[in-house]
Design a protein around this motif. Structure first.
Motif, PDB file in Angstrom:
ATOM      1  N   SER A  29       0.827  -1.200   0.000  1.00  0.00           N
ATOM      2  CA  SER A  29       0.000   0.000   0.000  1.00  0.00           C
ATOM      3  C   SER A  29       0.865   1.255   0.000  1.00  0.00           C
ATOM      4  O   SER A  29       1.766   1.388   0.837  1.00  0.00           O
ATOM      5  CB  SER A  29      -0.900   0.007   1.237  1.00  0.00           C
TER       6      SER A  29
ATOM      7  N   TYR B 208       0.193  -6.734   1.450  1.00  0.00           N
ATOM      8  CA  TYR B 208      -0.945  -7.652   1.450  1.00  0.00           C
ATOM      9  C   TYR B 208      -0.752  -8.745   0.392  1.00  0.00           C
ATOM     10  O   TYR B 208      -0.421  -8.440  -0.758  1.00  0.00           O
ATOM     11  CB  TYR B 208      -2.233  -6.900   1.124  1.00  0.00           C
TER      12      TYR B 208
ATOM     13  N   ILE C 195      -2.167 -10.644  -2.309  1.00  0.00           N
ATOM     14  CA  ILE C 195      -3.382 -10.459  -3.109  1.00  0.00           C
ATOM     15  C   ILE C 195      -3.565 -11.539  -4.170  1.00  0.00           C
ATOM     16  O   ILE C 195      -4.503 -11.473  -4.964  1.00  0.00           O
ATOM     17  CB  ILE C 195      -3.395  -9.069  -3.767  1.00  0.00           C
TER      18      ILE C 195
ATOM     19  N   ASN D 292      -5.353  -2.273  -5.438  1.00  0.00           N
ATOM     20  CA  ASN D 292      -5.600  -1.284  -4.389  1.00  0.00           C
ATOM     21  C   ASN D 292      -7.050  -1.319  -3.928  1.00  0.00           C
ATOM     22  O   ASN D 292      -7.908  -0.590  -4.425  1.00  0.00           O
ATOM     23  CB  ASN D 292      -5.233   0.119  -4.878  1.00  0.00           C
TER      24      ASN D 292
ATOM     25  N   GLU E  47      -7.467  -1.434  -0.365  1.00  0.00           N
ATOM     26  CA  GLU E  47      -7.264  -1.196   1.055  1.00  0.00           C
ATOM     27  C   GLU E  47      -8.322  -0.227   1.569  1.00  0.00           C
ATOM     28  O   GLU E  47      -8.675   0.738   0.893  1.00  0.00           O
ATOM     29  CB  GLU E  47      -5.868  -0.630   1.304  1.00  0.00           C
TER      30      GLU E  47
ATOM     31  N   TRP F 295      -7.269  -4.840   4.040  1.00  0.00           N
ATOM     32  CA  TRP F 295      -7.512  -5.040   2.609  1.00  0.00           C
ATOM     33  C   TRP F 295      -8.799  -5.841   2.496  1.00  0.00           C
ATOM     34  O   TRP F 295      -8.927  -6.930   3.045  1.00  0.00           O
ATOM     35  CB  TRP F 295      -6.357  -5.803   1.967  1.00  0.00           C
TER      36      TRP F 295
END
Length: 209
Positions: free
Chosen positions: A133, A140, A142, A163, A165, A176
């Motif tokens: 982030s 994170y 993902i 993105n 978050e 997230w």
């Protein structure tokens, strides 16, 4: 559901397409009470300064409560609510320590087309790709590989876009939480392979140190 935030107003009606699912098989898998309506018809309106838009689609309703809430003791989690295109759903979760990479209490709930739930702890989560982030510097995971041997299911799950978050009031500051897509395969009893795909929601908590 009725939400108002600044210049946006959202009104949505959820109509369950399946019976209630008691997560974990008994509705209390990890010291918290937990149920879900894993597939719903959703319709309503979104109002903004640009006008009103009518919307329709499918949604997921999740409810978890109790006194033994892990956030108060430094526990985060990786959670997935996945709707397969064949009419089934998967609710997957593992808990994690906010201060290390240790994970524990994994679970997989498979809800069939009629709403019958199968539960197992035999599930493995593997991070494949991280996103950092720019606002919080949290990393994170993902993109994931998820293996569920008892159900003969292998999944590849990734964020629809990185993105997602969300700022949170309180000590968490941010998590997230957002849309994801999936593909994978399932080995059938006759050893034939069936392809899987779908979409869902991913929640990653406890990555902001």
């Amino acid at each position: 559901m009725h939400l108002i935030e600044k210049d946006v107003e959202i009104n949505l009606d959820f109509s369950p397409l399946k019976p209630i699912s008691l997560i974990g098989g008994n509705g209390k898998p990890d010291n918290l009470y937990y149920y879900s309506f894993t597939r719903n018809t959703v319709q309503g309106q979104i109002k903004t300064a640009n006008g009103t838009e009518n919307v329709i689609g499918q949604g997921w309703f999740d409810h978890q409560w109790g006194r033994d809430y892990g956030l108060m003791t430094g526990i985060g989690w990786n959670w997935f609510g996945l709707q397969l295109n064949d009419g089934r759903e998967l609710l997957l979760n593992e808990q994690r320590s906010n201060k290390s990479t240790k994970t524990f209490s994994p679970m997989a709930n498979l809800i069939d087309k009629k709403g019958i739930l199968l539960f197992t702890r035999d599930v493995a989560f593997k991070e494949l790709r991280y996103w950092q982030s720019p606002d919080t510097n949290a990393n994170y995971p993902i993109e994931w590989e998820i293996l569920i041997p008892e159900f003969s299911i292998n999944l590849h799950v990734k964020a629809l876009f990185p993105n997602q978050e969300m700022p949170i009031i309180g000590p968490l500051q941010a998590i997230w939480e957002g849309a994801c897509i999936l593909n994978g395969e399932e080995t059938l009893p006759n050893n034939k392979i069936r392809s899987l795909d779908g979409n869902g929601f991913m929640e990653l908590v406890g990555y902001l140190l």
